[in-house]
Write an enzyme that holds these catalytic residues in place. Structure first.
Site, short mmCIF file in Angstrom:
data_model
loop_
_atom_site.label_atom_id
_atom_site.label_comp_id
_atom_site.label_asym_id
_atom_site.label_seq_id
_atom_site.Cartn_x
_atom_site.Cartn_y
_atom_site.Cartn_z
N ASP A 46 6.00 4.58 -2.16
CA ASP A 46 7.13 4.61 -1.56
C ASP A 46 8.00 3.23 -0.96
O ASP A 46 7.05 2.46 -0.62
CB ASP A 46 7.06 5.52 -0.20
CG ASP A 46 8.23 5.81 0.29
OD1 ASP A 46 9.06 6.65 -0.10
OD2 ASP A 46 8.50 5.37 1.46
N GLU A 83 -10.72 -1.40 -9.42
CA GLU A 83 -12.30 -1.31 -8.91
C GLU A 83 -12.71 0.24 -9.19
O GLU A 83 -13.95 0.47 -9.55
CB GLU A 83 -12.26 -1.57 -7.56
CG GLU A 83 -12.04 -2.88 -7.00
CD GLU A 83 -12.33 -2.91 -5.57
OE1 GLU A 83 -12.88 -2.21 -4.99
OE2 GLU A 83 -11.57 -4.12 -5.04
#
Ligand code: GLC
Length: 549
Positions: free
Chosen positions: A204, A260
């Protein structure tokens, strides 16, 4: 390294605004059980991934974009178990699911902000952006910055006689991302949801994360009104508050964190404002090592003509060559309903779908677009969107005019009306005897999923055919884009090749019978008009779009 075949490059996304999607508990509000119940609908329609607007604990002053707890569901939407169940059920239906991540600000009721505003020496003071006012008396805001809505962005707080910065609405204080503790706290939110199995995030107002470190004034701009391809309005640019180099660099940190998690690879799509060239910077300059991609809102101000769409496509292709991927989006929970913007012309809507689902890039469809939902006409005094409140007293004609000029931005209720599932009272969104949180659009008796699913020539039928073809024809998901020279088609026809298939889109009310030489002998694989599949190509009808092989 992402390949051309990584899931997010091939997926078509469906945006759910949970409050308006489906009421599973019978209180007039959409919720998580409702969304879970409708996952098969999303999958059967042919979408591959879902973006869900926020459903976390919140005072709902901006309907969930004001978060008070990033780890828990708002009780009116469901329980924490429902969130996990949602992720699990999406995956069971072979859907990827991304959450909406509001990093820029919290609610002013978030415990962090309550602490932060309590005193100058509170340990959380520096978690938000606080400044002294300007002299005399310090009762003038620290500088001239306006919020994204064009109003003064600084809010005075009496308790400590300082001002806090809010890039959007006054009850959404900006987090201070220069404070490493904020970063740590928000990164643990991200890890929490990645570990829970979410496939990525829509970010956002990501362009607002950092503001100028020296708090210099925003410079003058010659523009009065906002536009899709630049920030600022009311004669002020947003150079010191939007798209700062720090914010662009931050996109890479986010990507490194998300990378990751590799099984499956996760996905980040940013909401930032500016030209496609400006927001492209968030994706990385040479390699796609920033956000995976960003929304490109220039689509919304593009005239509905073949030359304009050709130009836009050329532009996005030039800016987003492999390994970059453009997003194609025409609506969301903040914008005027696409069909209304197209003058209610359903054949144009189908043509737009044909374009969006065959052009190279990632299509995002906002709930209801696939059945051709239209904008709910709103009485400005009854608008629930907080953005509309300052405009309440305007004469109705002026309100309507500003709505038109801003593409519905000053009252977003119109695109948030309940999803139209059936022809029953309340359109099957909630029980007939319950009042939905926003009125249902009056066209629901004709425009609804149940009715349209029975009619193959409906907008919904068109979406399903093109989504189905996207699944069956790999080239529509992975092949490069080759725009046909305008000479190969009529001026009002946009044509391109994707691998072994040709797409022809007739942006005109004139039919084009006959088989132009390059396409003689081709077969129609799919058309915006029902019943044309498998037939030899014999020209284009008015506003018709086809895929040929
Ligand atoms: C984004 C959202 C919008 C929200 C605002 C503040 O633009 O799409 O709905 O009000 O950010 O979070």
């Amino acid at each position: 390294m992402d390949t051309k075949t990584v899931w997010w490059k091939q997926a078509s996304f469906y945006q759910v605004y949970p409050r308006s999607f489906f009421d599973g508990t019978g209180d007039g509000l959409g919720d998580l059980p409702g969304l879970i119940a409708k996952l098969p609908y999303i999958r059967d329609t042919g979408f591959d991934a879902v973006w869900v607007s926020p459903f976390f604990k919140s005072p709902q002053a901006d309907f969930g974009y004001d978060i008070a707890d990033y780890f828990s569901a708002a009780p009116e939407y469901g329980t924490d178990e429902d969130i996990l169940h949602l992720i699990d059920q999406a995956h069971r239906h072979s859907l990827k699911i991304i959450f909406d991540l509001v990093l820029n600000h919290t609610s002013d009721r978030h415990p962090w902000f309550i602490e932060s505003r309590s005193s100058l020496d509170n340990p959380k003071r520096d978690w938000y952006v606080w400044r002294d006012g300007r002299k005399p008396m310090g009762r003038k805001p620290p500088n001239n910055w306006r919020s994204r809505l064009g109003k003064r962005g600084w809010q005075y707080d009496e308790t400590t006689d300082q001002w806090y910065w809010a890039a959007f609405l006054d009850f959404q204080p900006d987090l201070n991302w220069r404070n490493p503790r904020v970063r740590e706290a928000m990164f643990s939110v991200i890890r929490h949801w990645l570990q829970a199995g979410v496939d990525g995030f829509r970010l956002d107002i990501i362009g607002s994360i950092f503001e100028d470190a020296d708090f210099r004034d925003n410079p003058f701009s010659p523009h009065l009104l906002p536009a899709e391809d630049r920030g600022g309005m009311f004669f002020q640019s947003s150079d010191r508050t939007d798209n700062l180099p720090e914010t662009v660099a931050f996109a890479k940190d986010l990507r490194a964190l998300v990378d990751e998690y590799t099984d499956p690879p996760r996905f980040l799509v940013g909401e930032a404002f500016g030209t496609a060239g400006t927001v492209k910077a968030y994706c990385g300059e040479r390699e796609n090592d920033g956000l995976n991609t960003v929304f490109l809102f220039e689509t919304l101000q593009t005239p509905f003509t073949a030359p304009a769409f050709r130009k836009l496509t050329e532009r996005f292709e030039a800016l987003f060559p492999e390994p970059f991927t453009p997003v194609w989006v025409f609506g969301n929970h903040d914008r005027m309903r696409v069909l209304t913007a197209l003058g209610g012309h359903r054949d144009k809507m189908k043509l737009l779908a044909a374009f969006q689902l065959t052009v190279r890039g990632i299509p995002f469809t906002y709930q209801g677009e696939e059945i051709g939902m239209t904008q709910l006409e709103t009485d400005q005094r009854r608008c629930q969107d907080p953005v509309s409140f300052p405009y309440r007293r305007l004469p109705p004609f002026l309100f309507r005019l500003i709505m038109k000029i801003t593409g519905g931005a000053i009252c977003r209720d119109g695109c948030r009306s309940p999803m139209q599932w059936t022809a029953e009272t309340n359109s099957g969104f909630c029980p007939p005897e319950v009042q939905p949180w926003l009125p249902v659009c009056p066209d629901f008796r004709e425009v609804n999923v149940e009715t349209e699913a029975r009619e193959s020539d409906s907008v919904y039928g068109c979406y399903r055919r093109f989504l189905d073809l996207r699944h069956r024809f790999e080239e529509l998901r992975t092949a490069p884009m080759e725009l046909l020279p305008p000479g190969d088609t009529a001026a009002e026809v946009l044509g391109y090749r994707r691998g072994g298939v040709t797409v022809l889109l007739n942006f005109s009310p004139q039919g084009r019978p006959g088989r132009p030489a390059p396409f003689a002998g081709s077969t129609i694989c799919v058309s915006t008009r029902a019943g044309r599949e498998g037939k030899p190509f014999d020209g284009l009808g008015p506003w018709e779009g086809v895929v040929l092989r």
